[in-house]
Design a protein around this motif. Structure first.
Motif, PDB file in Angstrom:
ATOM      1  N   ALA A  63     100.926  62.816 -43.836  1.00 55.38           N
ATOM      2  CA  ALA A  63     101.378  63.351 -44.839  1.00 55.38           C
ATOM      3  C   ALA A  63     100.965  62.952 -46.050  1.00 55.38           C
ATOM      4  CB  ALA A  63     103.024  63.287 -44.920  1.00 55.38           C
ATOM      5  N   VAL A  64     101.040  61.786 -46.310  1.00 57.09           N
ATOM      6  CA  VAL A  64     100.690  60.756 -47.545  1.00 57.09           C
ATOM      7  C   VAL A  64      98.916  61.423 -47.824  1.00 57.09           C
ATOM      8  CG1 VAL A  64     100.266  58.812 -48.756  1.00 57.09           C
ATOM      9  CG2 VAL A  64     102.148  59.090 -47.475  1.00 57.09           C
ATOM     10  N   GLN A  65      98.430  61.216 -46.582  1.00 56.36           N
ATOM     11  CA  GLN A  65      97.074  61.380 -46.588  1.00 56.36           C
ATOM     12  C   GLN A  65      96.687  62.898 -47.382  1.00 56.36           C
ATOM     13  OE1 GLN A  65      95.031  60.438 -43.072  1.00 56.36           O
ATOM     14  NE2 GLN A  65      93.144  60.027 -43.847  1.00 56.36           N
ATOM     15  N   ASN A  66      97.197  63.876 -46.603  1.00 55.89           N
ATOM     16  CA  ASN A  66      97.204  65.195 -47.151  1.00 55.89           C
ATOM     17  C   ASN A  66      97.617  65.445 -48.528  1.00 55.89           C
ATOM     18  OD1 ASN A  66      96.439  66.086 -44.439  1.00 55.89           O
ATOM     19  ND2 ASN A  66      98.369  66.588 -43.901  1.00 55.89           N
ATOM     20  N   TYR A  67      98.700  64.726 -49.109  1.00 57.23           N
ATOM     21  CA  TYR A  67      99.005  64.695 -50.235  1.00 57.23           C
ATOM     22  C   TYR A  67      98.108  64.177 -51.234  1.00 57.23           C
ATOM     23  CZ  TYR A  67     101.571  64.431 -54.747  1.00 57.23           C
ATOM     24  OH  TYR A  67     101.940  64.572 -56.122  1.00 57.23           O
ATOM     25  N   LEU A  68      97.581  63.093 -50.891  1.00 52.74           N
ATOM     26  CA  LEU A  68      96.929  62.530 -52.068  1.00 52.74           C
ATOM     27  C   LEU A  68      95.349  62.923 -52.110  1.00 52.74           C
ATOM     28  CD1 LEU A  68      97.712  58.726 -51.484  1.00 52.74           C
ATOM     29  CD2 LEU A  68      98.462  60.288 -53.263  1.00 52.74           C
ATOM     30  N   SER A  69      94.988  63.872 -50.990  1.00 52.58           N
ATOM     31  CA  SER A  69      93.684  64.502 -51.095  1.00 52.58           C
ATOM     32  C   SER A  69      93.744  65.866 -51.736  1.00 52.58           C
ATOM     33  CB  SER A  69      93.074  64.514 -49.620  1.00 52.58           C
ATOM     34  OG  SER A  69      93.841  65.217 -48.850  1.00 52.58           O
ATOM     35  N   SER A  70      94.856  66.131 -52.135  1.00 53.40           N
ATOM     36  CA  SER A  70      95.161  67.667 -52.837  1.00 53.40           C
ATOM     37  C   SER A  70      95.066  67.715 -54.449  1.00 53.40           C
ATOM     38  CB  SER A  70      96.659  67.974 -52.451  1.00 53.40           C
ATOM     39  OG  SER A  70      97.767  67.233 -53.219  1.00 53.40           O
ATOM     40  N   SER A  71      94.546  68.858 -54.730  1.00 54.73           N
ATOM     41  CA  SER A  71      94.510  69.180 -56.328  1.00 54.73           C
ATOM     42  C   SER A  71      95.758  68.870 -56.643  1.00 54.73           C
ATOM     43  CB  SER A  71      94.080  70.707 -56.381  1.00 54.73           C
ATOM     44  OG  SER A  71      92.985  70.900 -55.712  1.00 54.73           O
ATOM     45  N   GLU A  72      97.048  69.089 -56.221  1.00 50.24           N
ATOM     46  CA  GLU A  72      98.198  68.970 -56.726  1.00 50.24           C
ATOM     47  C   GLU A  72      98.241  67.437 -57.136  1.00 50.24           C
ATOM     48  OE1 GLU A  72      97.894  72.412 -54.942  1.00 50.24           O
ATOM     49  OE2 GLU A  72      97.732  70.460 -54.266  1.00 50.24           O
ATOM     50  N   TRP A  73      98.009  66.450 -56.106  1.00 45.55           N
ATOM     51  CA  TRP A  73      98.258  65.268 -56.616  1.00 45.55           C
ATOM     52  C   TRP A  73      97.182  64.630 -57.759  1.00 45.55           C
ATOM     53  CZ3 TRP A  73      94.484  61.108 -56.680  1.00 45.55           C
ATOM     54  CH2 TRP A  73      94.921  59.887 -56.944  1.00 45.55           C
ATOM     55  N   ALA A  74      95.884  65.214 -57.625  1.00 44.71           N
ATOM     56  CA  ALA A  74      94.910  64.980 -58.756  1.00 44.71           C
ATOM     57  C   ALA A  74      95.511  65.287 -59.936  1.00 44.71           C
ATOM     58  CB  ALA A  74      93.610  65.570 -58.296  1.00 44.71           C
ATOM     59  N   SER A  75      96.193  66.753 -60.104  1.00 45.12           N
ATOM     60  CA  SER A  75      96.592  66.866 -61.336  1.00 45.12           C
ATOM     61  C   SER A  75      97.683  66.029 -61.887  1.00 45.12           C
ATOM     62  CB  SER A  75      97.154  68.408 -61.336  1.00 45.12           C
ATOM     63  OG  SER A  75      96.325  69.411 -61.003  1.00 45.12           O
ATOM     64  N   SER A  76      98.620  65.515 -60.691  1.00 45.26           N
ATOM     65  CA  SER A  76      99.676  64.644 -60.989  1.00 45.26           C
ATOM     66  C   SER A  76      99.335  63.264 -61.733  1.00 45.26           C
ATOM     67  CB  SER A  76     100.702  64.295 -59.998  1.00 45.26           C
ATOM     68  OG  SER A  76     101.495  63.410 -60.295  1.00 45.26           O
ATOM     69  N   ARG A  77      98.132  63.024 -61.007  1.00 48.11           N
ATOM     70  CA  ARG A  77      97.527  61.566 -61.467  1.00 48.11           C
ATOM     71  C   ARG A  77      96.778  61.770 -62.806  1.00 48.11           C
ATOM     72  NH1 ARG A  77      96.458  57.630 -63.346  1.00 48.11           N
ATOM     73  NH2 ARG A  77      95.292  55.696 -62.570  1.00 48.11           N
ATOM     74  N   VAL A  78      96.179  62.798 -63.146  1.00 48.07           N
ATOM     75  CA  VAL A  78      95.714  63.014 -64.659  1.00 48.07           C
ATOM     76  C   VAL A  78      96.942  63.274 -65.617  1.00 48.07           C
ATOM     77  CG1 VAL A  78      94.600  64.701 -66.163  1.00 48.07           C
ATOM     78  CG2 VAL A  78      93.714  64.130 -63.771  1.00 48.07           C
ATOM     79  N   ARG A  79      98.017  63.793 -65.236  1.00 45.06           N
ATOM     80  CA  ARG A  79      99.115  63.700 -65.967  1.00 45.06           C
ATOM     81  C   ARG A  79      99.871  62.312 -66.476  1.00 45.06           C
ATOM     82  NH1 ARG A  79     100.661  68.239 -62.888  1.00 45.06           N
ATOM     83  NH2 ARG A  79     100.171  70.127 -63.751  1.00 45.06           N
ATOM     84  N   THR A  80      99.629  61.390 -65.578  1.00 41.61           N
ATOM     85  CA  THR A  80     100.313  60.313 -65.611  1.00 41.61           C
ATOM     86  C   THR A  80      99.859  59.245 -66.814  1.00 41.61           C
ATOM     87  OG1 THR A  80      98.960  59.113 -63.742  1.00 41.61           O
ATOM     88  CG2 THR A  80     101.185  59.948 -63.191  1.00 41.61           C
ATOM     89  N   ALA A  81      98.614  59.295 -66.815  1.00 44.81           N
ATOM     90  CA  ALA A  81      97.851  58.506 -67.899  1.00 44.81           C
ATOM     91  C   ALA A  81      96.566  58.885 -68.281  1.00 44.81           C
ATOM     92  CB  ALA A  81      97.915  56.923 -67.424  1.00 44.81           C
ATOM     93  N   THR A  82      95.923  58.501 -69.632  1.00 43.54           N
ATOM     94  CA  THR A  82      94.640  58.732 -69.686  1.00 43.54           C
ATOM     95  C   THR A  82      93.761  57.750 -69.027  1.00 43.54           C
ATOM     96  OG1 THR A  82      94.824  57.618 -71.773  1.00 43.54           O
ATOM     97  CG2 THR A  82      95.249  60.076 -71.832  1.00 43.54           C
ATOM     98  N   GLY A  83      92.311  58.064 -68.954  1.00 44.65           N
ATOM     99  CA  GLY A  83      91.406  56.952 -68.588  1.00 44.65           C
ATOM    100  C   GLY A  83      91.244  57.115 -66.939  1.00 44.65           C
ATOM    101  N   TRP A  84      91.572  58.301 -66.552  1.00 45.98           N
ATOM    102  CA  TRP A  84      91.541  58.525 -65.042  1.00 45.98           C
ATOM    103  C   TRP A  84      90.872  60.107 -64.951  1.00 45.98           C
ATOM    104  CZ3 TRP A  84      92.758  61.910 -61.025  1.00 45.98           C
ATOM    105  CH2 TRP A  84      92.435  61.591 -59.759  1.00 45.98           C
ATOM    106  N   VAL A  85      89.799  60.100 -64.223  1.00 48.72           N
ATOM    107  CA  VAL A  85      89.074  61.496 -63.969  1.00 48.72           C
ATOM    108  C   VAL A  85      88.839  61.791 -62.513  1.00 48.72           C
ATOM    109  CG1 VAL A  85      86.963  62.713 -64.421  1.00 48.72           C
ATOM    110  CG2 VAL A  85      87.971  61.118 -66.017  1.00 48.72           C
ATOM    111  N   SER A  86      88.897  63.077 -62.289  1.00 52.23           N
ATOM    112  CA  SER A  86      88.802  63.622 -61.059  1.00 52.23           C
ATOM    113  C   SER A  86      87.724  64.689 -60.991  1.00 52.23           C
ATOM    114  CB  SER A  86      89.981  64.233 -60.379  1.00 52.23           C
ATOM    115  OG  SER A  86      89.675  64.618 -59.097  1.00 52.23           O
ATOM    116  N   ALA A  87      86.780  64.593 -59.731  1.00 53.12           N
ATOM    117  CA  ALA A  87      85.741  65.687 -59.761  1.00 53.12           C
ATOM    118  C   ALA A  87      86.441  66.656 -58.693  1.00 53.12           C
ATOM    119  CB  ALA A  87      84.433  64.991 -59.072  1.00 53.12           C
ATOM    120  N   ASN A  88      87.629  66.715 -58.523  1.00 49.84           N
ATOM    121  CA  ASN A  88      88.287  67.789 -57.958  1.00 49.84           C
ATOM    122  C   ASN A  88      88.534  68.994 -58.610  1.00 49.84           C
ATOM    123  OD1 ASN A  88      90.588  69.528 -56.520  1.00 49.84           O
ATOM    124  ND2 ASN A  88      91.232  68.044 -55.251  1.00 49.84           N
TER     125      ASN A  88
END
Length: 468
Positions: free
Chosen positions: A372-397
């Motif tokens: 379940a964690v693996q599915n979430y952390l590979s999703s666009s939803e998590w990547a977007s959440s990670r971008v929102r938490t702080a600057t200095g992080w980029v995704s190619a998703n």
């Protein structure tokens, strides 16, 4: 090398446990009530999702596909340390609260050396965030890595296909990409440049001419540098060499070098090493604020850029993730205290060389909550959440809306990483066998800086470490 660590370590597990014991009973009951409002524990599905009998509502409803595993814990081990790891943990905080799955995170500056020891000793984490495909291959060879569930595989459709190859070993997909970073940046002080009348260089020749001009002015050294990083000492030097190889010869020779079809002792690579030496081992150009060329080997990469803020040096070659190292009150932008520009190609015939790195979520267990964690952390939803938490992080998703990048460095990096006309390649040392890329090459390049070891011996020692 895609290191993203900082010097300030996370609190220990014991200290966190002590703080938890100090929570007042009413606060504890309130927290339990909040969790219950979002989820009701029950059994889960075999692919880490489906919700089972656990029904989520309100703000938690979006996590229904991952529900059914409340009260479980998964462990995660990585090289990411505070303060960056604080933001990482924030990115999944709501997921954990809603699903009831606790992610127990541990970061270490000795991650690359400790992960194989833990795996061999039976102290394997549920997850490791691995920045080197070479280390991933070593872990797969151990037989302990678990292939990802179908949901994680499906999520790869939101990434450029090349990223799936970086998370694969011998054509089999094992590890989902989590992040991307732009290595080909030069950090500088717009304020210092403006005061001295310097302009951002557009070509390598202009960059070298500017370096000489700064050195002759005598007020500051043109370059800062630091390659110390615990047991990973030496990795920034691999980036300097990789930038020059890619920017001199392009992708084809770079790929041959990664596969050892072009050896370190090949004239092309030794020529690139001489270019690096003329640049980052020039005693007139380095190491502003810290000392001579040898001081680069003892200066931590985290501290390397500090003299930019005091005007003791004017430029630092480091990745986009270095943004996390600047003090919180630092103004970052074209007119700020600090900004960055794209490192030019050594050979102007090479179109926009971009060296990048990334991190890959690797599982060593297949329990439903792990999936379940693996599915979430590979999703666009998590990547977007990670971008929102702080600057200095980029995704190619590709599922991440670029408007979420509010920071100019993040946007610069995201644009470069997705530029179809760029000559993009993944960090070479991360792609090489772990014995070389995160082993002998770090050691030998450190000796090259710390001891003045010759290019010939440095290259020969690295070649000799290549697995037969």
């Amino acid at each position: 090398m895609a290191r993203r660590t900082t010097l300030t370590l996370n609190p220990t597990v014991s200290s966190r446990s002590s703080r938890r014991r100090l929570i007042a009973v009413p606060a504890l009951l309130a927290a339990l009530a909040l969790t219950a409002a979002c989820s009701n524990s029950s059994g889960g599905s075999g692919d880490g999702g489906g919700g089972g009998g656990q029904s989520l509502s309100g703000d938690c409803a979006k996590y229904q596909p991952y529900a059914g595993h409340s009260g479980t814990t998964v462990t995660m081990f990585a090289s990411i340390l505070s303060p960056e790891s604080d933001n990482l943990e924030k990115s999944w905080a709501e997921f954990s609260r809603c699903t009831g799955i606790r992610i127990s995170y541990e970061g270490s500056n000795d991650f690359e050396s400790q992960l194989p020891v833990r795996v061999a000793g039976g102290n394997t984490p549920d997850f490791a965030i691995i920045p080197q495909p070479g280390l991933l291959a070593q872990m797969v060879k151990s037989g302990k890595v678990v292939k990802p569930p179908a949901g994680t595989v499906a999520n790869q459709d939101r990434w450029s296909p090349v990223w799936k190859t970086y998370g694969s070993v011998n054509g089999t997909f094992y590890a989902a990409p989590m992040s991307a970073n732009m290595k080909s940046l030069v950090w500088y002080s717009p304020k210092s440049f403006k005061a001295a009348g310097y302009e951002v260089p557009k070509t390598w020749a202009d960059l070298m001419a500017l370096s000489e001009r700064i050195a002759r002015a005598g007020a500051a050294k043109p370059w800062c540098g630091g390659i110390a990083s615990g047991t990973a000492t030496g990795w920034p030097a691999t980036d300097w060499l990789e930038e020059v190889v890619l920017g001199t010869y392009g992708g084809e020779v770079y790929d041959q070098w990664v596969g050892h079809r072009v050896k370190f002792s090949d004239e092309k690579i030794t020529t690139a090493m001489r270019t690096v030496a003329d640049w980052m081992q020039n005693p007139a150009w380095v190491n502003g604020g810290y000392g001579d060329v040898k001081s680069i080997a003892t200066t931590t990469f985290q501290d390397a850029g500090a003299p930019l803020l005091t005007g003791k040096c004017l430029m630092l070659q480091q990745a986009s993730f270095y943004k996390a190292q600047w003090p919180k009150d630092t103004r970052i932008g074209p007119d700020g205290d600090i900004f960055a520009f794209h490192l030019p190609a050594v050979n102007p015939a090479i179109p926009s060389p971009v060296e990048g790195g990334g991190e890959f979520l690797t599982a060593f267990a297949s329990r439903p909550e792990v999936q379940a964690v693996q599915n979430y952390l590979s999703s666009s939803e998590w990547a977007s959440s990670r971008v929102r938490t702080a600057t200095g992080w980029v995704s190619a998703n590709q599922g991440v809306d670029k408007s979420l990048y509010t920071d100019p460095i993040d946007r610069l990096s995201a644009d470069a990483l997705t530029d179809p006309g760029a000559t993009f390649r993944f960090d070479a040392s991360d792609m090489m066998p772990a014995a070389v890329g995160s082993g002998q090459e770090w050691k030998s390049l450190t000796a090259w800086f710390a001891e003045g070891q010759s290019i010939q011996k440095t290259a020969a020692d690295i070649d000799a470490a290549w697995p037969q």
